[in-house]
Design an enzyme around this catalytic site. Sequence first.
Site, mmCIF file in Angstrom:
data_model
loop_
_atom_site.group_PDB
_atom_site.id
_atom_site.type_symbol
_atom_site.label_atom_id
_atom_site.label_comp_id
_atom_site.label_asym_id
_atom_site.label_seq_id
_atom_site.Cartn_x
_atom_site.Cartn_y
_atom_site.Cartn_z
ATOM 1 N N LYS A 189 0.855 -1.194 0.000
ATOM 2 C CA LYS A 189 0.000 0.000 0.000
ATOM 3 C C LYS A 189 0.890 1.243 0.000
ATOM 4 C CE LYS A 189 -3.952 2.005 2.547
ATOM 5 N NZ LYS A 189 -4.786 1.922 3.777
ATOM 6 N N SER B 278 -9.854 2.137 2.796
ATOM 7 C CA SER B 278 -8.927 2.841 1.940
ATOM 8 C C SER B 278 -7.933 1.941 1.212
ATOM 9 C CB SER B 278 -8.146 3.857 2.773
ATOM 10 O OG SER B 278 -7.277 3.210 3.670
ATOM 11 N N SER C 203 -10.240 -0.003 7.065
ATOM 12 C CA SER C 203 -9.602 0.162 5.758
ATOM 13 C C SER C 203 -8.924 -1.081 5.195
ATOM 14 C CB SER C 203 -8.563 1.292 5.809
ATOM 15 O OG SER C 203 -9.202 2.542 5.689
#
Lengths: 95, 493, 483
Positions: B82, B162, B186
């Site tokens: 990420k 997210s 997330s």
Amino acid sequence: MAVDIETVVRVARLARLTVPEGDLETLAGELSNIIGWIEQLDEVDTDGVEPLASVADIKLRWRADEVTDGGIPDKVTSNAPDPQNGMFSVPKVVE
Amino acid sequence: MTSASDLRDLTIAEARDELAAGNVSARELTEAHLAAIEVARDLNVFITETPDRALADADASDARRAAGEALGPLDGIPLAIKDLFCTDGVQTTAASHILEGFVPPYESTVTENLRNAGTVMLGKTNLDEFAMGSSNETSYFGKVENPWQREGDNRPLVPGGSSGGSASAVSGRLCLGATGTDTGGSIRQPAAFCGIVGMKPTYGRCSRWGIVAFASSLDQAGPMTRTVRDAAILLGGMAGFDPKDSTSAEMVAPDFEARLEGGVRGLRIGIPAEYAVDGMNPEIAALWDRGKAWLTDAGAELVDISLPHTKYALPAYYIIAPAEASSNLARYDGVRYGHREDGEDLTSLYEETRASGFGQEVRRRILIGTYALSSGYYDAYYLKAQKVRALIARDFHNAFEDCDVILTPTTPGAAFAMGEKSDDPIAMYLNDVLTVPASLAGLPAISVPGGLSSEGLPLGLHLIGKAFDEQTLFRAAQALEYAAGFDSRPHRG
Amino acid sequence: MTLIQGRTGDWEVVIGLEVHAQVTSKSKLFSGASTEFGAEPNTQVSLVDAAMPGMLPVINEKAVEQAVRTGLGLNAQINLKSIFDRKNYFYPDLPQGYQISQYLDPVVGKGEIEIDLEDGSTRTVGITRLHLEQDAGKSIHDQDPRKTLVDLNRSGVALMEIVSEPDIRSAEEAGAYVEKIRSILRYLGTCDGNMQEGSMRADVNVSVRKPGDDFGTRAEIKNVNSIRFIRQAIDYEVRRQIELIEDGGEVDQETRLFDPDRAETRSMRSKEEAHDYRYFPDPDLLPLELEQSWVDAIRETLPELPDQKKHRFVDDYGLSVIDAGTLVAERKIAEFFEAVAEGRDAKVAANWVMGELFGALNRTDTDIATSPVSAAQLGQLIDFISDGTVSNRLAKNVFEIMFETSDDPKKIVEQRGMKQVTDAGAIEAAVDEAIAAGAAQVDQYKGGNVKVLGWFVGQVMKATQGKANPQAVNEMLRKKLDG
């Protein structure tokens, strides 16, 4: 509590975010909605409740007083937008 | 085992075994994924692809293995990272214009741990800007698409957020596993939306050092994989005490994989009454019931529990997280790194840099957080929210007197179409209603695919464990995974 | 009470001070970068100090210990649990966009110290609190015509902010307060007190009121970096406020700067909207928790502090409060004095240290630590006076030579023949000579003018090059003249 335009201006100023004049009213409306929704917290009786300091049930660790870092000025300024003489720069500030 | 698509279908556990047996090389695994990434660029999963680095990592892994010096279960496993984890020499953006072009001269502890475990980094995945969002629509670098579509409907769906890029990458077979971060859901919510496993460990289990901060008291890194076993293996490579993070737990991470097969016989599964809200999507209610039945069939015992303050978790979260974020994001000021708008004076430099560098949702949350902390409002909002948070943590503590893990659905519904909720912040925030309570209490939680909706979209079941008892959580998740037998693959239209 | 006369009557001055003292430690409060003064720009900066994304603070145990040590030295309450908060504001030398500080729950609570005034009186000044916080970096305004440059070497250095109660009533008291704080910090070894290098600086809150009234509106004068400037800033600010009010105006609650060149304060131009620092507990840190036993162990290692020492010097040595206060201001001076005084007349020792020694040190701009005359040597000299080896007068000459050469007094006295003449025969011969030479003076003496004795003493001293023991000379003269 409704968030008025004046409050948006004040808060935006504190947060150093310009908000275009034309967006102020919409933003005040949005923030009012969100804050209004958050105010359901008022229903909760929190008398005598200590605010949570941390979820981690651990003690603050202390580090030994030793010089283990620094000496990397190139790394420190490697991403700087406008470095001058190994320092960061901003438009002149008058105190 | 030579076909490239077969290689991409391997689980981490299988790949580990194939690598160990010499049936496949890290380079082959990596090349298969790099090729797939090129083909799948329309999903917009990656902000930065790092193919050269990936091949170098893979070759180094193969060389170690050839020399008999393989590092462990993750050596040679291609992962997506990420783009919230700072990576030495590789652009790290947090999906924000304000960090565009920022190249950290340091490596986050979690990715450092993964490097030391021999993993291969394929690239940096897209996310909601500064991890603020539940749909991956707020990225400066464009929306991420879910590899899944509704049956008979080819409208693009959000992957959740997210960690939407990571979830899409794992689901779309663009990597064997990915790192995510979870502040209010997330990892778990996008995992549920994309039909994969997403796990948020106990707060303090993974170091936060080098992860771009959103809300420091909530942020926690975790694994996103296709199986529970893979999540356990990957977490093993990420977790561990870090003296550079004052909130890191000073304990050795156990072998999370070791007790995976222990089964759930005799395990007490808490079913919180408050999660069965009126108006719950019937499909989600049915999913939850199936989950309960699977676990009881496997020998677990259901226990009714009460988490009385559940309803207030989301509003408390939407004070605490923005408040911390408003302060954490103050450092993005155009002075030392990242985007800068040259103003005529200091104030205009700050205000214009930040106004143009941050996207709409980030600006909105900074304003809410600033407001909540400002003079005259602190007690009414921030302090109140932290007190409510204490009550929520206490609820869990009490509930865990009577049960070992808690079962709930992960999300109120399946993945939605792009743009469907982006005009209404509160509707968007409600996506996290089921995941936020565990975040506020710092507890470990995992989303496991539980089946498909009537529209053919994956739905997730959510287990919450006791603090630092990830082993029991994984064990229950493994039982759920076996019972669910989820083997559907992303399909288009 | 010190009152200031205005046109409309007397005014009382109310002062509170916030002293920022750099903690003596090798590394910074929350990072492992060095705290050394004067390095090249940004060379003593870690990624934490530069507030790079994802960087986290880890607290330095030494900083905690030093704060507690200081708190104990200020006779203050040590709080076993304290909280680090973020103080949020934007400034180029504040990379995080917030300063980690302590707001509602500081590590040290209420205490008090005694300040020494020039007239020998003392006053007690309350300490409100002491907390730990990060220093900011340095903004350099004069290197580029259009830009301010930022060096982060100081960013994150540990500071103790010591806040006084508004107990101070004059510029003199403010100066005495800062001197006493500096003295205590130096005794404790928790801050070097070097105001020139910025290790210590003060924010001065000044207001005026009519005696008996409520507190007036205060102005805060920021970052004053010498005791002289603190006094000047207060003097100016007090006059300004009194004139303002007497002219019908009102004092603004504002931040002001002291301009040392003009010895005046002025409003800060960069002040913008009223500050709203949005303090909240730093979520990157946990509460700072101390064990009572750990605090007690630090208490065990505290040195005798200036006030205790001062009282002991008064009680045990019979020194005046002023002299005792002077001698204890610096630990090294006090130790020097005690070494000289040991086994000797303490008042004589004090007079030598404060008189000849201080004079010579001042004249040559020398520190007591590098004094050419050691305490042992000064002690020997005093012994020579008391055993009559040298006269008081000659001893001063001997001291001068000691200070120049660092030689022992014994060596000087012997080599230079400065030993006092006590030999009765030699004195008698000189006395006889003087009486023979001064027939007129003998008549005056016998006529009742005893003062003329001094003339004879002078003659004898001249003849013996000042080495004759004055007492012996006196006695011999009286015997001969009266006899």
